[in-house]
Enzyme design. Structure first.
Site, PDB file in Angstrom:
ATOM      1  N   SER A  49      65.747  84.845 -65.954  1.00  0.00           N
ATOM      2  CA  SER A  49      65.402  85.572 -67.050  1.00  0.00           C
ATOM      3  C   SER A  49      64.070  86.038 -67.143  1.00  0.00           C
ATOM      4  O   SER A  49      63.303  86.732 -67.890  1.00  0.00           O
ATOM      5  CB  SER A  49      66.012  85.194 -68.396  1.00  0.00           C
ATOM      6  OG  SER A  49      67.399  85.554 -68.473  1.00  0.00           O
ATOM      7  N   ALA A 104      77.400  86.807 -72.721  1.00  0.00           N
ATOM      8  CA  ALA A 104      77.935  86.093 -73.328  1.00  0.00           C
ATOM      9  C   ALA A 104      79.439  86.242 -73.465  1.00  0.00           C
ATOM     10  O   ALA A 104      80.307  85.827 -74.151  1.00  0.00           O
ATOM     11  CB  ALA A 104      77.375  85.895 -74.724  1.00  0.00           C
ATOM     12  N   GLY A 278      64.300  80.966 -68.095  1.00  0.00           N
ATOM     13  CA  GLY A 278      65.841  81.376 -67.858  1.00  0.00           C
ATOM     14  C   GLY A 278      66.576  80.476 -67.252  1.00  0.00           C
ATOM     15  O   GLY A 278      66.280  79.333 -66.775  1.00  0.00           O
TER      16      GLY A 278
END
Length: 319
Positions: A49, A104, A278
């Site tokens: 990330s 998710a 990340g």
């Protein structure tokens, strides 16, 4: 200290620390592959990330150029994307859109790991949230969601007529001479990832990373090195990539989590700064800079169990 941390582990860590304008110091410990090749400070990692900061800078460069406004509706650029009605570009970058996190969603995660050689498109990733409700009304809260940055990547492509990978190359990596940074799979081959999530062999030599890299895309698909990340974050802090007005927007941290536009509020040992972290199966990354001094900190790992918060605190103490 790093040698002690990685003892008994399959992978390793690379750490970069630069203080008070001094040359950055690089340390590496542990293994780069199953053969026991020692990790080197210039090895490449999937930085997950931290990619979001690169994507946000690209969007803000388009804001500087007058091609986008932060308060433009996302639906102007990607009208067919799910849940974008009433959402602005700014709300994508500061995680206040209310759009659920595609990463998710268990069905998507299972599909990605079940077929590691598959190439995912941004539209396929976004389909994971198409039937869901918003988590909250746009602008009313802040909650981390990688979906925001997949959408931001699509906005970049729509506005410029060029791929996100090409935009990153021409706008950031080429001007800064980041020779080992690119959006996967175009970048350098990362070191072996060690993760129980990768299957029975638990490493990326047996289980390709292609599905993870492509589904992450604008939200997490960049491969880079500690050297390139220190260069990027110091250049960002020095005003080399964005106008002062755009940097003010980027570092206007909101909410309890301290979200800026593709950045988090961070406290380094020498004072407040900003950066991003990340993680993906087998990789953990963190990079931060202090604007006032250029102090910079990067830590990269190729094993899930190697970089818990306790380890980062230990590195801070060693700083």
């Amino acid at each position: 200290m790093l040698d002690d941390v990685v003892a008994g582990h399959a992978g390793g860590v690379v750490v970069a620390i630069g203080r008070d304008g001094e040359p950055v110091r690089f340390c590496a410990a542990g293994r780069a592959d199953t053969r026991g090749t020692p990790l080197e400070p210039d090895d490449a990692f999937l930085v997950a990330s931290i990619t979001k900061t690169f994507t946000a800078v690209t969007v803000l460069q388009l804001v500087d150029a007058g091609a986008i406004a932060l308060d433009d509706p996302v639906a102007r650029y990607v009208p067919d994307a799910p849940l974008v009605d009433g959402v602005t570009v700014r709300q994508l970058l500061d995680h206040s859109s209310g759009i659920p996190d595609y990463a998710a969603q268990p069905q998507l995660s299972s599909a990605v790991l079940a077929d590691p050689a598959r190439s995912w498109t941004p539209q396929e990733a976004l389909a994971a949230v198409a039937g869901l409700d918003r988590d909250f009304a746009p602008g009313s809260e802040h909650e981390y969601s990688s979906t925001n940055f997949v959408l931001a990547g699509l906005v970049v492509e729509k506005v410029t007529g060029r791929s996100l990978a090409e935009n990153l190359r021409t706008r950031i990596t080429a001007p800064l001479r980041l020779t080992t940074t690119a959006l996967a799979p175009d970048g350098p081959e990362p070191v072996t990832a060690f993760s129980q999530e990768l299957g029975p062999d638990a490493n990326s030599e047996k289980t390709p990373l292609h599905s993870l890299e492509t589904v992450a895309w604008a939200a997490g698909g960049i491969v880079s090195t500690a050297q390139d990340l220190t260069t990027f974050f110091r250049a960002l802090a020095a005003g080399e990539l964005l106008s002062p007005a755009a940097m003010d927007e980027m570092t206007d941290f909101q909410g309890r989590s301290g979200f800026g536009l593709g950045l988090w509020r961070v406290r380094l040992p020498t004072g407040p700064g900003y950066g991003h972290g990340g993680d993906l199966p087998g990789f953990d990354s963190f990079a931060a800079v202090r604007e006032e001094s250029g102090d910079v900190f990067v830590v990269l790992s190729n094993e899930d169990d190697l970089v818990p918060h306790q380890f980062k605190r230990a590195v801070f103490r060693a700083w």
